[in-house]
Design a protein around this motif. Structure first.
Motif, mmCIF file in Angstrom:
data_model
loop_
_atom_site.group_PDB
_atom_site.id
_atom_site.type_symbol
_atom_site.label_atom_id
_atom_site.label_comp_id
_atom_site.label_asym_id
_atom_site.label_seq_id
_atom_site.Cartn_x
_atom_site.Cartn_y
_atom_site.Cartn_z
ATOM 1 N N SER A 129 0.839 -1.384 -0.196
ATOM 2 C CA SER A 129 -0.040 0.070 0.066
ATOM 3 C C SER A 129 0.754 1.358 -0.037
ATOM 4 O O SER A 129 0.532 2.148 -0.916
ATOM 5 N N VAL A 130 1.794 1.422 0.954
ATOM 6 C CA VAL A 130 2.757 2.511 0.868
ATOM 7 C C VAL A 130 3.407 2.695 -0.364
ATOM 8 O O VAL A 130 3.850 3.832 -0.957
ATOM 9 N N ARG A 131 4.202 1.445 -0.871
ATOM 10 C CA ARG A 131 4.769 1.740 -1.959
ATOM 11 C C ARG A 131 4.011 2.061 -3.231
ATOM 12 O O ARG A 131 4.474 2.933 -3.925
ATOM 13 N N THR A 132 2.915 1.683 -3.316
ATOM 14 C CA THR A 132 1.881 2.189 -4.513
ATOM 15 C C THR A 132 1.691 3.808 -4.280
ATOM 16 O O THR A 132 1.761 4.453 -5.067
ATOM 17 N N SER A 133 1.437 4.137 -3.030
ATOM 18 C CA SER A 133 1.000 5.537 -2.909
ATOM 19 C C SER A 133 2.376 6.366 -3.151
ATOM 20 O O SER A 133 2.213 7.486 -3.622
ATOM 21 N N PHE A 134 3.344 5.633 -2.485
ATOM 22 C CA PHE A 134 4.563 6.698 -2.856
ATOM 23 C C PHE A 134 5.143 6.453 -4.266
ATOM 24 O O PHE A 134 5.639 7.936 -4.772
ATOM 25 N N SER A 135 5.094 5.755 -4.885
ATOM 26 C CA SER A 135 5.386 5.678 -6.293
ATOM 27 C C SER A 135 4.387 6.449 -7.004
ATOM 28 O O SER A 135 5.033 7.310 -8.091
ATOM 29 N N ALA A 136 3.371 6.622 -6.751
ATOM 30 C CA ALA A 136 2.530 7.593 -7.461
ATOM 31 C C ALA A 136 2.752 9.306 -7.303
ATOM 32 O O ALA A 136 2.829 10.005 -8.069
ATOM 33 N N PHE A 137 3.236 9.240 -5.994
ATOM 34 C CA PHE A 137 3.706 10.745 -5.477
ATOM 35 C C PHE A 137 4.929 11.015 -6.212
ATOM 36 O O PHE A 137 5.175 12.010 -6.924
#
Length: 532
Positions: A129-137
């Motif tokens: 979850s965090v990896r996906t959100s950070f990658s998008a940012f």
């Protein structure tokens, strides 16, 4: 209802038999019961809690638990089966073996996670979850609208300001005070309009050859504490409120003489009207930069620094260096690591409060900056994870940390500690440089060593019971102020993007401001709260 005289083991055995009858199957084996315990118990916390309950040492508590049938459970917990299933992913670059350093080593960061060998461990689903959100940012970090507003070329903004508003201020000071300038500078503003200025003003006032004494007053009552020799002739007020409707700042203006010499930063509202009425120097604040993100590219810190005689250009070059060094799109930059680590613990442990521990008066000012960024920036839309610095160390050890450690399951600790006091040693004619100790091993300890050791004992205990980040600072100067301020702003921004909230808005503050304005026109409404 269980017999109160039964032991815990006997009650578990009865519950196992009852569960078997309810489900119509054979009773669970001892191994299955151990699995259930191992999946829910933190071994160190179990030992610690019994040591506290029995008033024995940690070693004695462990031995008694082992002697009375929990030895196999403790062994399995220590081996990590099955408790650590799914927790084998860790966040790199912030740990005991990987210390991140900033500003030529002046700031270092490391972290621990209780019961795991690696510093930041969480379930794979939380990592995903965090990896996906950070990658998008990260993919659009360079174009993030708020990041651009406060991080894009702050040094260039300083140069522009020094060539425009600064000369106007200098001319006003020359007219009002002559070549000597003011003796006192009263910095009037609240919240975002004061948060950065405490650390820097304290450093400015500590200089033996300071141009003036820089004081902060966030409301009228603060004026009661101004020096007794402060007068209309020797004091300059600098007032900040972009909207011009901040009642604390307005009322401080209205409750001091009209003849006060003032530089007023307001774009509209009653404060602007007051400045026009009283013939003050009136300047504007950039309207596009969010208040608490306004340090880098508004005059709220820059203007008082200039009046106090500090090197604005040098300070903003350090802010620029911090922005350049902390690449928000990089997973290895400290703001990105801290934001992701906090979010991981929130998802995996349900962390809802961050204890912020400090051991130096200047670092408490810096910690307050972080608290305002965080508490006003991320706690909305159902997100609940507050931060407080409480009273500071060592007082917290005896007044607050029992509550934090006693409910550690949903807590996270961040310590910001001064490790070297060469810039400001703890000295007094009554304070010895080395301890005349009753304990032979304590002989010769300096005041600085005592302070740091006592603090690190708290860090160690917190690291045993909750996720803990330790940030150490070697020098207490303007560079540290510049870098830490940038770290707090960037960490909050990255975290806010991980959860999808706007860290620059403050709807509840606006609601209180509106109510305050109404009640100042109708005291009876406010005083009704005291009735009954």
């Amino acid at each position: 209802m269980a017999d109160a005289h039964l032991t815990v083991s006997q009650r578990l055995a009865q519950a196992t038999q009852a569960a078997a009858r309810l489900a119509g199957n054979t009773p669970a084996t001892d191994t299955r019961i151990e699995d259930a315990l191992c999946g829910a118990i933190n071994p160190q916390r179990l030992i610690d809690n019994f040591a506290e309950a029995w008033r024995v040492s940690e070693a004695d508590a462990r031995r008694m638990l082992e002697d009375h049938g929990l030895g196999r459970v403790l062994v399995r917990l220590a081996q990590g089966a099955p408790q650590t299933k799914g927790l084998d992913e860790t966040l790199p670059a912030l740990g005991r073996k990987s210390v991140l350093r900033l500003a030529d080593g002046r700031i270092s960061a490391r972290a621990w996670n209780p019961a795991f060998s690696e510093p930041v461990a969480a379930a794979r689903s939380a990592h995903d979850s965090v990896r996906t959100s950070f990658s998008a940012f990260a993919a659009g970090a360079e174009c993030d609208p708020l990041a651009v507003l406060y991080r894009d070329r702050p040094a260039a903004y300083a140069e522009k300001w020094l060539g425009t508003d600064a000369p106007r201020i200098d001319a006003y000071l020359g007219t009002q005070f002559g070549a000597g300038g003011p003796r006192y500078l009263v910095n009037s503003g609240i919240g975002a309009n004061e948060q950065f200025n405490y650390f820097v003003s304290a450093l400015a006032n500590a200089r033996s050859a300071r141009r003036c004494t820089w004081l902060l007053a966030n409301s009228p009552k603060e004026a009661a504490h101004l020096p007794s020799d402060a007068t209309v002739e020797n004091t300059l007020f600098m007032e900040f409120s972009r909207s011009g409707i901040t009642e604390e700042t307005i009322k401080l203006h209205e409750l001091t003489p009209r003849a006060m010499k003032r530089v007023v930063f307001a774009n509209s509202g009653p404060l602007k009207t007051l400045a026009e009425r009283d013939g003050n120097l009136l300047l504007e604040l950039p309207s596009e930069v969010s208040g608490r993100y306004g340090r880098n590219k508004t005059p709220i810190l820059m203007a008082p620094m200039h009046v106090a005689g500090l090197d604005v250009r040098a300070y903003w070059s350090m802010i620029q260096a911090a922005c350049d060094a902390m690449d928000l799109s990089s997973p290895e930059s400290l703001p990105s690591i801290m934001a992701r680590a906090i979010r991981l613990q929130q998802l995996s442990r349900g962390v809802n409060h961050i204890y912020l521990g400090t051991n130096h008066a200047l670092l408490r000012y810096s910690a307050d900056e972080f608290c305002q960024y965080w508490n006003e920036g991320v706690n909305r839309d159902g997100n609940d994870i507050t931060m407080s610095r409480y009273l500071g160390l060592p007082r917290d050890s005896h007044m607050n940390l029992e509550a934090i450690l006693g409910t550690a399951e949903r807590k996270l600790a961040i310590f910001v500690l001064a490790t070297r006091r060469e810039d400001a040693p703890l000295t007094h004619t009554l304070l010895s440089r080395s301890a005349d100790a009753i304990e032979a091993a304590h002989m010769g300890l300096s005041p600085e060593e005592v302070d740091l050791v006592l603090c690190l004992a708290n860090v160690k205990r917190c690291s045993e019971k909750m996720p803990t980040i330790l940030i150490t600072v070697d020098r207490m100067d303007l560079g540290t102020s510049a870098w830490l301020g940038q770290l707090w702003a960037d960490t909050t921004l990255v975290y806010s993007r991980l959860i999808g909230v706007d860290p620059g808005s403050n709807p509840e503050v606006k609601a209180v401001r509106t109510r305050a304005g109404q009640w100042l026109s109708d005291k009876c409404g406010a005083y009704s709260m005291l009735e009954g």
